[in-house]
Design an enzyme around this catalytic site. Structure first.
Site, PDB file in Angstrom:
ATOM      1  N   GLY A  72       0.617  -0.993  -0.137  1.00  0.00           N
ATOM      2  CA  GLY A  72      -0.313   0.194  -0.153  1.00  0.00           C
ATOM      3  C   GLY A  72       0.682   1.089   0.313  1.00  0.00           C
ATOM      4  O   GLY A  72       0.193   2.491  -0.090  1.00  0.00           O
TER       5      GLY A  72
ATOM      6  N   PRO B  84       5.054  -4.747  -0.407  1.00  0.00           N
ATOM      7  CA  PRO B  84       5.182  -3.963  -1.311  1.00  0.00           C
ATOM      8  C   PRO B  84       4.735  -4.215  -2.856  1.00  0.00           C
ATOM      9  O   PRO B  84       5.318  -4.975  -3.544  1.00  0.00           O
ATOM     10  CB  PRO B  84       6.661  -3.000  -1.327  1.00  0.00           C
ATOM     11  CG  PRO B  84       6.802  -4.103  -1.280  1.00  0.00           C
ATOM     12  CD  PRO B  84       6.603  -5.700  -0.204  1.00  0.00           C
ATOM     13  N   GLY B  85       4.158  -3.181  -3.636  1.00  0.00           N
ATOM     14  CA  GLY B  85       3.748  -3.825  -5.009  1.00  0.00           C
ATOM     15  C   GLY B  85       4.544  -2.789  -6.067  1.00  0.00           C
ATOM     16  O   GLY B  85       5.353  -1.697  -6.318  1.00  0.00           O
TER      17      GLY B  85
ATOM     18  N   ARG C 237      -4.991   2.435 -15.498  1.00  0.00           N
ATOM     19  CA  ARG C 237      -5.285   3.480 -14.826  1.00  0.00           C
ATOM     20  C   ARG C 237      -5.976   5.256 -15.219  1.00  0.00           C
ATOM     21  O   ARG C 237      -6.947   4.861 -14.081  1.00  0.00           O
ATOM     22  CB  ARG C 237      -4.266   2.876 -13.921  1.00  0.00           C
ATOM     23  CG  ARG C 237      -3.487   2.197 -13.371  1.00  0.00           C
ATOM     24  CD  ARG C 237      -2.676   1.989 -12.943  1.00  0.00           C
ATOM     25  NE  ARG C 237      -2.798   2.601 -11.141  1.00  0.00           N
ATOM     26  CZ  ARG C 237      -2.689   3.488 -10.464  1.00  0.00           C
ATOM     27  NH1 ARG C 237      -2.101   4.926 -11.432  1.00  0.00           N
ATOM     28  NH2 ARG C 237      -2.642   3.832  -9.306  1.00  0.00           N
TER      29      ARG C 237
ATOM     30  N   TYR D 286      -9.859   4.681 -12.793  1.00  0.00           N
ATOM     31  CA  TYR D 286      -9.220   5.163 -11.141  1.00  0.00           C
ATOM     32  C   TYR D 286      -9.478   7.058 -11.837  1.00  0.00           C
ATOM     33  O   TYR D 286      -8.918   7.507 -11.317  1.00  0.00           O
ATOM     34  CB  TYR D 286      -8.361   4.713 -10.482  1.00  0.00           C
ATOM     35  CG  TYR D 286      -8.015   3.196 -10.454  1.00  0.00           C
ATOM     36  CD1 TYR D 286      -8.988   2.369  -9.422  1.00  0.00           C
ATOM     37  CD2 TYR D 286      -6.799   2.772 -11.161  1.00  0.00           C
ATOM     38  CE1 TYR D 286      -8.487   1.291 -10.303  1.00  0.00           C
ATOM     39  CE2 TYR D 286      -6.729   1.599 -11.220  1.00  0.00           C
ATOM     40  CZ  TYR D 286      -7.672   0.561 -10.284  1.00  0.00           C
ATOM     41  OH  TYR D 286      -7.444  -0.606 -10.331  1.00  0.00           O
TER      42      TYR D 286
ATOM     43  N   CYS E  98     -12.510   1.533 -29.305  1.00  0.00           N
ATOM     44  CA  CYS E  98     -13.880   2.119 -29.590  1.00  0.00           C
ATOM     45  C   CYS E  98     -14.390   2.511 -28.300  1.00  0.00           C
ATOM     46  O   CYS E  98     -15.595   2.748 -28.006  1.00  0.00           O
ATOM     47  CB  CYS E  98     -15.159   1.332 -30.316  1.00  0.00           C
ATOM     48  SG  CYS E  98     -14.146   1.524 -31.802  1.00  0.00           S
TER      49      CYS E  98
HETATM   50  N1  LLP Z   1      -1.045  -7.289   0.062  1.00  0.00           N
HETATM   51  C1  LLP Z   1      -2.110  -7.657  -0.829  1.00  0.00           C
HETATM   52  C2  LLP Z   1      -2.534  -8.253  -0.331  1.00  0.00           C
HETATM   53  C3  LLP Z   1      -2.651  -6.322  -1.794  1.00  0.00           C
HETATM   54  O1  LLP Z   1      -4.041  -6.833  -1.819  1.00  0.00           O
HETATM   55  C4  LLP Z   1      -1.981  -5.480  -2.736  1.00  0.00           C
HETATM   56  C5  LLP Z   1      -2.516  -5.060  -3.306  1.00  0.00           C
HETATM   57  C6  LLP Z   1      -1.044  -5.617  -2.203  1.00  0.00           C
HETATM   58  C7  LLP Z   1      -0.025  -6.000  -0.685  1.00  0.00           C
HETATM   59  C8  LLP Z   1      -0.009  -4.136  -3.031  1.00  0.00           C
HETATM   60  O2  LLP Z   1      -0.511  -2.916  -2.851  1.00  0.00           O
HETATM   61  P1  LLP Z   1       0.803  -2.262  -3.197  1.00  0.00           P
HETATM   62  O3  LLP Z   1       2.189  -1.904  -2.348  1.00  0.00           O
HETATM   63  O4  LLP Z   1       1.031  -2.111  -4.762  1.00  0.00           O
HETATM   64  O5  LLP Z   1      -0.092  -0.726  -3.315  1.00  0.00           O
HETATM   65  N2  LLP Z   1      -5.383  -1.352  -9.348  1.00  0.00           N
HETATM   66  C9  LLP Z   1      -4.382  -0.602  -9.063  1.00  0.00           C
HETATM   67  C10 LLP Z   1      -4.176  -1.255  -7.222  1.00  0.00           C
HETATM   68  C11 LLP Z   1      -4.867  -3.161  -6.783  1.00  0.00           C
HETATM   69  C12 LLP Z   1      -4.222  -2.819  -5.421  1.00  0.00           C
HETATM   70  C13 LLP Z   1      -4.816  -4.747  -5.016  1.00  0.00           C
HETATM   71  N3  LLP Z   1      -3.479  -5.222  -4.026  1.00  0.00           N
HETATM   72  C14 LLP Z   1      -3.858   0.440  -9.244  1.00  0.00           C
HETATM   73  O6  LLP Z   1      -4.077   0.408 -10.552  1.00  0.00           O
HETATM   74  O7  LLP Z   1      -3.869   1.169  -8.169  1.00  0.00           O
END
Ligand code: LLP
Length: 402
Positions: free
Chosen positions: A225, A260-261, A298, A302, A329
């Protein structure tokens, strides 16, 4: 400076470009913030699941957080150690649970009581003990976009604290379950420390009561997050973020897991596109490019903003209001809306930033558009890590067509 013009000539557009040296930097910075305690980073595969990205992170020592058996298998193929893989998700199928247990990954992160009974049943059939954690929903507002907020009672994720307690007590007695972790993830693209701090306090209090009941939890998983800068967002101090977690935990002996993603890969990625045409009506100016919502969803989904750079030899600096749109389209097909930009011409390059996370992974073949190629930059050298799709790739599964 990345030479996007050269890359677009060599590989064509639309094109995803990832700077692997930047990924390394981000990984090390975050790992460093956690250095005062036992910790493990489990990269959220959903952000960017390219095998080369996963392999690169595995080499740095990263684990993986997965939300399907497909992601688990990707992580394993890429060389991520099995004892560093977590499997989360509200809707795991029996076969996914079974395979995850057989692959002997670190733990399954459970999101409902019913799921716990299914995991127990499947572990029993396999004559195994399933290592589990429970995703607890602390009901905390992460103050982010509603679509990516997950830690409120109205969200489908996890279980409330009372249910979690009952589940832990049950799991602790079960011959086929071994509760070793506790987990929360309150949302994505969070740019304030307070929601993280609050959640850490709530969940570490729960941890304390579980330890008091002799439930030996070893992993405190704080989810992902961490927000990044797309435009002018203020981002959090990672040191403060980690420190808040440590303070909440006090002297409890656990390994801190973080998932982290976006933070690791978001700002390391670019979507490179070419201008096709410009057109204007009495209301609007449109810059039409060869990338579309199927490549980067995105903005459409969003209303997300991605900073962009126009690479053009146009000397006229005058800017006017425009939308950057794709060939799909749908009126919702835009990459930028109401932005000021210079006049463009055919084949000018536009580079969208912050496209390394949830870019390619959310792309599709809508309108029979082959997905973009992906390129890695390693020490300034470019390397193709996914070739551009061909039309044959798209139709290859329609075997018995009539
Ligand atoms: N852990 C869990 C259980 C999650 O559901 C997620 C993301 C993460 C970690 C990684 O979160 P991050 O560090 O990336 O914020 N498609 C959306 C984001 C969806 C995130 C879903 N879960 C976007 O493009 O903003």
């Amino acid at each position: 400076m990345i030479n996007f013009q050269e890359l677009s000539k060599k590989y064509d557009t639309p094109l995803y470009v990832y700077d692997f040296n930047e990924i390394t930097k981000n990984y090390n910075t975050l790992k460093d913030a956690f250095k005062a305690r036992k910790s493990m980073l489990c990269y959220a595969v959903k952000a960017n699941s390219n095998l080369s990205v996963l392999k690169h992170l595995a080499t740095l020592g990263s684990g993986c957080d997965c939300v399907s058996i497909g992601e688990v298998k990707r992580a394993l193929i890429a060389g991520v150690e099995k004892y560093k893989i977590i499997f989360s998700g509200v809707g795991k199928k029996d076969i996914e649970i079974q395979e995850a247990l057989q692959k002997d990954i670190l733990m399954l992160n459970l999101e409902s009581e019913e799921e716990m009974y299914r995991v127990e049943e499947i572990a029993k059939q396999l004559n195994m003990i399933a290592r589990i954690s429970i995703r607890v929903n602390p009901n905390i507002d992460p103050k982010t976009h509603p679509y990516i907020s997950t830690g409120l009672s109205e969200n489908k994720f996890g279980v409330d604290i009372e249910s979690a307690k009952k589940m832990y007590l049950y799991a602790n007695k079960s011959a086929f379950l071994n509760p070793i972790g506790i987990h929360f993830h309150i949302g994505s693209q969070i740019t304030q420390t307070a929601p993280f701090k609050e959640a850490s306090i709530v969940i570490s209090n729960l941890l304390r009561s579980l330890k008091a009941a002799n439930i030996d939890i070893k992993f405190f998983d704080v989810g992902g997050g961490i927000g990044i800068k797309y435009k002018d967002e203020k981002t959090i101090s990672l040191y403060e973020y980690a420190q808040n977690i440590f303070e909440a935990l006090g002297n409890q002996d656990v390994t801190v897991l973080c998932e982290p993603g976006r933070y690791l890969v978001g700002n390391c990625g670019y979507l490179v596109t070419k201008v096709l045409y410009e057109k204007k009506n009495e209301k609007k100016r449109f810059v039409i490019v060869d990338a579309a919502m199927n490549d980067l969803l995105r903005p459409s989904l969003y209303g997300a903003y991605h900073n962009f750079k126009l690479l053009s030899d146009n000397q006229n600096k005058e800017k006017s209001l425009a939308d950057i749109v794709g060939p799909i389209c749908e009126s919702g097909d835009f990459l930028a809306k109401d932005i000021y930009m210079k006049q463009t011409k055919h084949d000018d390059i536009i580079v969208f930033e912050g496209a390394g996370a949830y870019g390619f992974t959310m792309s599709s073949n809508y309108n029979s558009r082959p997905r973009a190629a992906e390129i890695a930059l390693i020490d300034g050298k470019d390397k193709i890590i996914r070739r551009r799709e061909k039309l044959e790739d798209l139709s290859s599964l329609e075997i018995d067509y009539i």
